[in-house]
Enzyme design. Structure first.
Site, PDB file in Angstrom:
ATOM      1  N   LYS A  13       0.837  -1.213   0.000  1.00 25.32           N
ATOM      2  CA  LYS A  13       0.000   0.000   0.000  1.00 25.32           C
ATOM      3  C   LYS A  13       0.867   1.257   0.000  1.00 25.32           C
ATOM      4  O   LYS A  13       0.669   2.154  -0.803  1.00 25.32           O
ATOM      5  CB  LYS A  13      -0.925   0.017   1.235  1.00 25.32           C
ATOM      6  N   ARG A 127      11.513  -5.913   4.585  1.00 29.75           N
ATOM      7  CA  ARG A 127      11.251  -4.462   4.504  1.00 29.75           C
ATOM      8  C   ARG A 127      12.214  -3.679   5.391  1.00 29.75           C
ATOM      9  O   ARG A 127      12.519  -4.064   6.510  1.00 29.75           O
ATOM     10  CB  ARG A 127       9.819  -4.159   4.955  1.00 29.75           C
ATOM     11  N   ARG A 161      10.912  -2.146  11.015  1.00 29.90           N
ATOM     12  CA  ARG A 161       9.834  -1.661  11.878  1.00 29.90           C
ATOM     13  C   ARG A 161       9.661  -2.558  13.097  1.00 29.90           C
ATOM     14  O   ARG A 161       9.780  -3.771  12.995  1.00 29.90           O
ATOM     15  CB  ARG A 161       8.516  -1.622  11.091  1.00 29.90           C
TER      16      ARG A 161
HETATM   17  P1  AP5 Z   1       4.734  -1.688   1.868  1.00 29.38           P
HETATM   18  O1  AP5 Z   1       4.437  -0.755   0.754  1.00 29.38           O
HETATM   19  O2  AP5 Z   1       5.502  -1.162   3.043  1.00 29.38           O
HETATM   20  O3  AP5 Z   1       3.381  -2.435   2.358  1.00 29.38           O
HETATM   21  P2  AP5 Z   1       2.119  -1.895   3.127  1.00 29.38           P
HETATM   22  O4  AP5 Z   1       0.923  -2.494   2.471  1.00 29.38           O
HETATM   23  O5  AP5 Z   1       2.176  -0.416   3.263  1.00 29.38           O
HETATM   24  O6  AP5 Z   1       2.319  -2.649   4.511  1.00 29.38           O
HETATM   25  P3  AP5 Z   1       2.220  -2.108   5.994  1.00 29.38           P
HETATM   26  O7  AP5 Z   1       2.906  -3.141   6.857  1.00 29.38           O
HETATM   27  O8  AP5 Z   1       2.690  -0.699   6.104  1.00 29.38           O
HETATM   28  O9  AP5 Z   1       0.702  -2.191   6.252  1.00 29.38           O
HETATM   29  P4  AP5 Z   1       0.030  -2.190   7.584  1.00 29.38           P
HETATM   30  O10 AP5 Z   1      -1.362  -1.959   7.158  1.00 29.38           O
HETATM   31  O11 AP5 Z   1       0.262  -3.393   8.405  1.00 29.38           O
HETATM   32  O12 AP5 Z   1       0.779  -1.021   8.407  1.00 29.38           O
HETATM   33  P5  AP5 Z   1       0.406   0.488   8.771  1.00 29.38           P
HETATM   34  O13 AP5 Z   1       1.627   1.279   8.816  1.00 29.38           O
HETATM   35  O14 AP5 Z   1      -0.726   0.959   7.938  1.00 29.38           O
HETATM   36  O15 AP5 Z   1       5.501  -2.939   1.239  1.00 29.38           O
HETATM   37  C1  AP5 Z   1       5.986  -3.998   2.057  1.00 29.38           C
HETATM   38  C2  AP5 Z   1       7.369  -4.451   1.556  1.00 29.38           C
HETATM   39  O16 AP5 Z   1       7.200  -5.068   0.281  1.00 29.38           O
HETATM   40  C3  AP5 Z   1       8.373  -3.315   1.357  1.00 29.38           C
HETATM   41  O17 AP5 Z   1       9.633  -3.765   1.760  1.00 29.38           O
HETATM   42  C4  AP5 Z   1       8.346  -3.052  -0.159  1.00 29.38           C
HETATM   43  O18 AP5 Z   1       9.594  -2.590  -0.627  1.00 29.38           O
HETATM   44  C5  AP5 Z   1       8.012  -4.437  -0.712  1.00 29.38           C
HETATM   45  N1  AP5 Z   1       7.213  -4.402  -1.948  1.00 29.38           N
HETATM   46  C6  AP5 Z   1       6.192  -3.540  -2.223  1.00 29.38           C
HETATM   47  N2  AP5 Z   1       5.666  -3.811  -3.432  1.00 29.38           N
HETATM   48  C7  AP5 Z   1       6.367  -4.882  -3.916  1.00 29.38           C
HETATM   49  C8  AP5 Z   1       6.297  -5.635  -5.135  1.00 29.38           C
HETATM   50  N3  AP5 Z   1       5.398  -5.351  -6.088  1.00 29.38           N
HETATM   51  N4  AP5 Z   1       7.166  -6.674  -5.288  1.00 29.38           N
HETATM   52  C9  AP5 Z   1       8.067  -6.967  -4.325  1.00 29.38           C
HETATM   53  N5  AP5 Z   1       8.183  -6.292  -3.156  1.00 29.38           N
HETATM   54  C10 AP5 Z   1       7.338  -5.254  -2.965  1.00 29.38           C
HETATM   55  O19 AP5 Z   1      -0.181   0.305  10.244  1.00 29.38           O
HETATM   56  C11 AP5 Z   1       0.686  -0.071  11.298  1.00 29.38           C
HETATM   57  C12 AP5 Z   1      -0.087  -0.084  12.604  1.00 29.38           C
HETATM   58  O20 AP5 Z   1      -0.579   1.239  12.890  1.00 29.38           O
HETATM   59  C13 AP5 Z   1      -1.323  -0.981  12.668  1.00 29.38           C
HETATM   60  O21 AP5 Z   1      -1.005  -2.309  12.982  1.00 29.38           O
HETATM   61  C14 AP5 Z   1      -2.137  -0.279  13.749  1.00 29.38           C
HETATM   62  O22 AP5 Z   1      -1.645  -0.597  15.013  1.00 29.38           O
HETATM   63  C15 AP5 Z   1      -1.858   1.186  13.482  1.00 29.38           C
HETATM   64  N6  AP5 Z   1      -2.835   1.792  12.579  1.00 29.38           N
HETATM   65  C16 AP5 Z   1      -2.611   2.341  11.346  1.00 29.38           C
HETATM   66  N7  AP5 Z   1      -3.740   2.800  10.798  1.00 29.38           N
HETATM   67  C17 AP5 Z   1      -4.736   2.535  11.694  1.00 29.38           C
HETATM   68  C18 AP5 Z   1      -6.134   2.743  11.698  1.00 29.38           C
HETATM   69  N8  AP5 Z   1      -6.766   3.308  10.671  1.00 29.38           N
HETATM   70  N9  AP5 Z   1      -6.837   2.335  12.780  1.00 29.38           N
HETATM   71  C19 AP5 Z   1      -6.230   1.770  13.854  1.00 29.38           C
HETATM   72  N10 AP5 Z   1      -4.909   1.526  13.902  1.00 29.38           N
HETATM   73  C20 AP5 Z   1      -4.161   1.894  12.832  1.00 29.38           C
HETATM   74 MG    MG Z   2       2.437   0.915   4.853  1.00 29.64          MG
END
Ligand code: AP5
Ligand code: MG
Length: 218
Positions: A13, A127, A161
């Site tokens: 994402k 990552r 992370r």
């Molecule tokens: P990356 O782009 O980092 O993936 P992502 O989908 O953004 O994954 P996240 O782990 O950030 O999602 P998440 O939803 O768990 O975390 P968030 O920060 O939102 O890509 C991943 C890896 O793959 C990278 O190394 C990249 O280089 C590689 N890659 C990408 N595309 C590729 C491809 N095509 N081929 C190969 N490799 C590729 O949330 C974290 C925490 O925050 C949550 O757990 C929660 O506690 C809190 N939080 C956030 N938002 C909320 C909310 N709305 N409500 C409540 N809690 C929340």
């Molecule tokens: Mg993310």
């Protein structure tokens, strides 16, 4: 355009949002990045969020919704935005609908990134993100920085992370299935969901996403 990106942890994402936001000239709003920025600045909001994030659980809605609303009210987001990681449960989706209704605007699309679980586990394991800005994302094999351990964008130090440990990733995936996936059905009833495969090269996924968004407009 007003777009919501949805997909499991590690789907890409944040990676896609960076390119899509640039192509569409709208800000990329990631609640995860906003929480991480608050944590590194030591704010009260960051202190409240940290334990939930480290455990892989959702930060409570009363903290998250207000933060997302404040960010969406910034001048750069008035004409549109790309939401990454918000909404993350049906309560947040209803709150977002209410906010948009109050402004007399609506979402254009919900882009759903589909990736098999074994692939997301590999993506998360390799990552590395930047200390200065968690929106600067790399992968040791799939998207390596030019210099190991150094951010290509700003020269910051790259690190893993805190919530990317195997155990926490398992919890995050479970939380995704039980709490976040239901928003896909919620938005499907509004005719907004566009599902694409997020497998393949980063640029291929971006092209696929742009094409799907253009079609959804028509
Ligand atoms: P990356 O782009 O980092 O993936 P992502 O989908 O953004 O994954 P996240 O782990 O950030 O999602 P998440 O939803 O768990 O975390 P968030 O920060 O939102 O890509 C991943 C890896 O793959 C990278 O190394 C990249 O280089 C590689 N890659 C990408 N595309 C590729 C491809 N095509 N081929 C190969 N490799 C590729 O949330 C974290 C925490 O925050 C949550 O757990 C929660 O506690 C809190 N939080 C956030 N938002 C909320 C909310 N709305 N409500 C409540 N809690 C929340
Ligand atoms: Mg993310």
């Amino acid at each position: 355009m007003r777009i919501v990106l949805v997909g499991p942890p590690g789907a890409g994402k944040g990676t896609q949002a960076a390119y899509l936001a640039k192509n569409l000239s709208i800000p990329h709003i990631s609640t995860g990045d906003l929480f991480r920025a608050n944590i590194s600045q030591g704010t009260d909001l960051g202190k409240r969020a940290r334990a939930f994030m480290d455990a892989g659980q959702l930060v409570p809605d009363e903290v998250t919704i207000g933060m997302a609303k404040d960010r969406m009210a910034q001048p750069d987001a008035v004409g549109g935005f790309l939401l990454d990681g918000f909404p993350r449960n049906v309560g947040q989706a209803e709150a977002l609908d209410g906010m948009l209704r109050d402004e007399g605007v609506a979402l254009d699309a919900v882009l759903d990134l589909e990736v098999p679980e074994d692939e997301v586990v590999k993506r998360i394991a390799g990552r590395r993100i930047c200390r200065n800005d968690s929106a600067h994302v790399f992968h040791v094999t799939y998207n390596p920085p030019k210099t190991e351990g150094v951010c290509d964008v700003c020269g910051g130090e790259l690190y893993q992370r805190d919530d990317d440990s195997e155990e926490t990733v398992r919890t995050r995936l479970e939380v995704y299935h039980t709490q976040t996936e239901p928003i896909i059905d919620y938005y499907r009833t509004q005719g907004l969901v566009v599902t694409i495969s997020a497998l393949g090269k980063v640029t291929e996924v971006t092209d696929r996403a742009m094409e799907a968004l253009e079609k959804s407009e028509g």
